[in-house]
Enzyme design. Structure first.
Site, PDB file in Angstrom:
ATOM      1  N   SER A   1      -0.532  -6.154  47.896  1.00 44.46           N
ATOM      2  CA  SER A   1      -1.677  -5.503  48.260  1.00 44.46           C
ATOM      3  C   SER A   1      -1.503  -6.149  50.050  1.00 44.46           C
ATOM      4  O   SER A   1      -2.081  -7.237  49.970  1.00 44.46           O
ATOM      5  CB  SER A   1      -2.320  -5.474  47.889  1.00 44.46           C
TER       6      SER A   1
ATOM      7  N   GLU B   1      -4.930  -6.464  50.356  1.00 43.84           N
ATOM      8  CA  GLU B   1      -6.032  -6.281  50.125  1.00 43.84           C
ATOM      9  C   GLU B   1      -5.626  -7.594  50.345  1.00 43.84           C
ATOM     10  O   GLU B   1      -6.381  -9.220  50.028  1.00 43.84           O
ATOM     11  CB  GLU B   1      -6.400  -6.455  48.803  1.00 43.84           C
TER      12      GLU B   1
ATOM     13  N   TYR C   1      -9.338  -8.752  43.260  1.00 46.75           N
ATOM     14  CA  TYR C   1      -8.273  -8.028  43.513  1.00 46.75           C
ATOM     15  C   TYR C   1      -7.468  -8.278  44.466  1.00 46.75           C
ATOM     16  O   TYR C   1      -6.026  -8.639  44.062  1.00 46.75           O
ATOM     17  CB  TYR C   1      -8.348  -6.563  44.026  1.00 46.75           C
TER      18      TYR C   1
END
Length: 331
Positions: free
Chosen positions: A128, A130, A152
């Site tokens: 991701s 992120e 996350y």
């Protein structure tokens, strides 16, 4: 011989599009699902209901190594796509333990089972954007240092390193896709994009009167899930495994998303969208925008669905959904 693909997270947005793609390409598709999913198909299988008769759903959990071991032994997959994860970033601030435990241990369980049962198969891990978190530069590519700012993101970085270490230590074909934000009508309602498109539809039909959001000038690199699962498949067709940033390379603000979405519904977003500080996330001085050059050069991949088309498809879907809902209520 027909190839067999095993997907964790098959009932999610990406899992459903990936299953469709692999079926179109002639694969025998298997999905790992929790037992409760099989017991509640109406709600939990809604994204793959139209292909349920064409895929094999196997009860199991990435939290359970024994269940994965049994599934891998039974299926003997040629390709494994590990998409399952707790993925709502805002929620990860509230329940760090569950996010880290599920995402890191789950990935470790899947990789370990993969190594033991089908070491000659091919493995894809869903990373991701992120993982970059508070990036120092923009756009980001495969050489940009990770600097996650959520549980996350941290869990995804750990999974990325696990995947790479299994590749290096055991000579496995395991690769990661660092996927930037990707959307579709199958996106969950808890995500800001679906929150915007669903509210535009509900406001259109008088079911809501306003939409509260955080910083609407925040920027993201938004693509379509259907495009991004195509990249996942391409990664497992190469001669050697690698890691790839998958993105459009084009930033758009939440404000742009709102303007486009409400316009599709025949509305002016400025009349309905209200900024609320309680929805603010930590400010990002450097936007998360990907550089997909490696994917373009090595995989022959690039995003095909334009930003405006993604938003329009989502809004039109929600307009149909809430129109039907309102009609049903009136009856």
């Amino acid at each position: 011989m027909v190839k067999k693909a095993l997907i964790t997270g098959i009932t999610g947005q990406d899992g459903s599009y990936l299953a469709e793609l692999l079926l179109e390409n002639g694969y025998d598709v298997y999905g790992v699902v929790r037992q409760i999913t099989i017991e509640d198909p109406t709600n939990r299988l809604k994204r793959i209901r139209h292909i349920c008769d064409h895929v094999h759903l196997l009860p199991g959990s990435i939290d359970s190594y024994p269940s994965l071991y049994n599934i891998f032994s039974r299926v003997q997959p040629d390709e494994v796509y590990h998409l399952a994860a707790q993925s709502y970033v805002s929620y990860s601030f509230e329940d760090e333990y569950s996010i880290i435990n599920t995402n890191i241990n789950g990935t470790h369980h899947v990789l370990s089972t993969f190594k033991e049962i089908v070491p000659n198969a091919r493995f894809y891990y869903a990373g991701s954007s992120e993982m970059f978190g508070k990036a120092a530069t923009s756009p980001q590519d495969e050489s940009t240092p990770f600097n996650p700012r959520s549980s996350y993101g941290i869990s995804k970085v750990a999974g990325f390193h696990l995947t790479r270490n299994y590749r290096d230590a055991y000579n496995l074909y395991s690769c990661s896709g660092i996927l930037y934000n990707h959307e579709s009508p199958r996106r969950g309602f808890e995500f800001v994009t679906r929150k915007i498109t669903s509210h535009a539809a509900m406001i259109k039909y008088g079911l809501k009167d306003k939409l509260e959001l955080g910083n609407i000038d925040a920027e993201r690199d938004w693509g379509h899930s259907r495009d991004y699962v195509r990249a996942m498949s391409l990664m497992l067709q190469q001669n050697t495994p690698g890691d790839y940033v998958i993105s459009t390379g084009a930033p758009h603000s939440v404000r742009e998303f709102c303007r486009t979405a409400f316009a599709v519904a025949g509305l002016n977003y400025e009349d309905y969208v209200v900024e609320n500080e309680k929805f603010y996330r930590p400010a990002e001085k450097v936007p998360l925008v990907g550089n997909p050059s490696k994917a373009k050069n090595e995989l022959g991949w690039q995003a095909e669905v334009a930003f405006e088309a993604i938003v329009a498809e989502m809004v039109e879907n929600d307009l149909r959904h809430f129109r039907d809902h309102d009609s049903g209520r009136a009856m």
